[in-house]
Design a protein around this motif. Structure first.
Motif, PDB file in Angstrom:
ATOM      1  N   SER A 126       0.815  -1.218   0.000  1.00  0.00           N
ATOM      2  CA  SER A 126       0.000   0.000   0.000  1.00  0.00           C
ATOM      3  C   SER A 126       0.847   1.267   0.000  1.00  0.00           C
ATOM      4  N   GLY A 127       1.906   1.287   0.806  1.00  0.00           N
ATOM      5  CA  GLY A 127       2.750   2.469   0.892  1.00  0.00           C
ATOM      6  C   GLY A 127       3.446   2.781  -0.417  1.00  0.00           C
ATOM      7  N   GLN A 128       3.967   1.757  -1.062  1.00  0.00           N
ATOM      8  CA  GLN A 128       4.654   1.955  -2.336  1.00  0.00           C
ATOM      9  C   GLN A 128       3.672   2.440  -3.402  1.00  0.00           C
ATOM     10  N   ARG A 141       2.893   6.096  -2.648  1.00  0.00           N
ATOM     11  CA  ARG A 141       3.985   6.989  -3.044  1.00  0.00           C
ATOM     12  C   ARG A 141       4.027   7.152  -4.563  1.00  0.00           C
ATOM     13  N   ALA A 142       3.756   6.088  -5.305  1.00  0.00           N
ATOM     14  CA  ALA A 142       3.728   6.183  -6.766  1.00  0.00           C
ATOM     15  C   ALA A 142       2.624   7.136  -7.212  1.00  0.00           C
ATOM     16  N   HIS A 143       1.454   6.996  -6.597  1.00  0.00           N
ATOM     17  CA  HIS A 143       0.337   7.876  -6.944  1.00  0.00           C
ATOM     18  C   HIS A 143       0.658   9.324  -6.563  1.00  0.00           C
ATOM     19  N   GLY A 144       1.209   9.508  -5.382  1.00  0.00           N
ATOM     20  CA  GLY A 144       1.598  10.852  -4.949  1.00  0.00           C
ATOM     21  C   GLY A 144       2.643  11.454  -5.870  1.00  0.00           C
ATOM     22  N   GLY A 145       3.581  10.625  -6.331  1.00  0.00           N
ATOM     23  CA  GLY A 145       4.592  11.097  -7.267  1.00  0.00           C
ATOM     24  C   GLY A 145       3.987  11.568  -8.578  1.00  0.00           C
ATOM     25  N   ARG A 146       2.980  10.859  -9.036  1.00  0.00           N
ATOM     26  CA  ARG A 146       2.306  11.270 -10.277  1.00  0.00           C
ATOM     27  C   ARG A 146       1.517  12.560 -10.056  1.00  0.00           C
TER      28      ARG A 146
END
Length: 148
Positions: free
Chosen positions: A38-40, A43-48
């Protein structure tokens, strides 16, 4: 008109500092504590999401500071604004050279395709981000001081 520019610039930079501070000290620690993948994924979604917005915010903050420095060159505090602008330039350079390359990789990762060292890469991003947050906090403080 210059007073409005000064206040607007300070608010824009202050909001940027708040977002980046919350990423460093609230959002990422929450994501890191989530179970399994979930965390990874977060973070991927937040990065986008933030990767699409923050370049405009950083460059916009820098442009506003430059306009303030030029328009207010004759006023007390101009040196503080110039120094804040230099720090914002540093934050943009740091972003482009250190953080964006990691973010560009991380925002495409899924549990199926992420590299084995993904946690180390995220930790490296976090360390660079802490430094960038300190730099933009200093820039914000200088802009706030220049208002006085």
């Amino acid at each position: 008109m210059l007073n409005a520019l000064e206040v607007f610039t300070t608010v824009v930079v202050g909001l940027m500092v708040g977002v980046e501070f919350s990423v460093a000290f609230v959002i990422n620690p929450i994501l890191n504590a989530l179970p399994e993948d979930s965390g990874q994924l977060g973070r991927a979604h937040g990065g986008r999401m933030l990767g699409a917005v923050m370049p405009f915010w950083y460059i916009g903050s820098l442009v506003l500071s430059a306009v303030w420095a030029i328009a207010g060159w004759h006023r007390p505090g101009a040196g503080l604004v110039v120094t804040a602008g230099a720090l914002l330039i540093l934050s943009v350079i740091m972003s482009l050279l250190l953080l964006v390359p990691i973010n560009n990789r991380g925002k495409t990762w899924t549990p199926e395709n992420r590299p084995e060292d993904w946690k180390e890469q995220m930790n490296r991003w976090d360390r660079f981000h802490y430094i960038r947050v300190a730099v933009i906090i200093a820039a914000f403080a200088l802009l706030a001081a220049a208002l006085a």
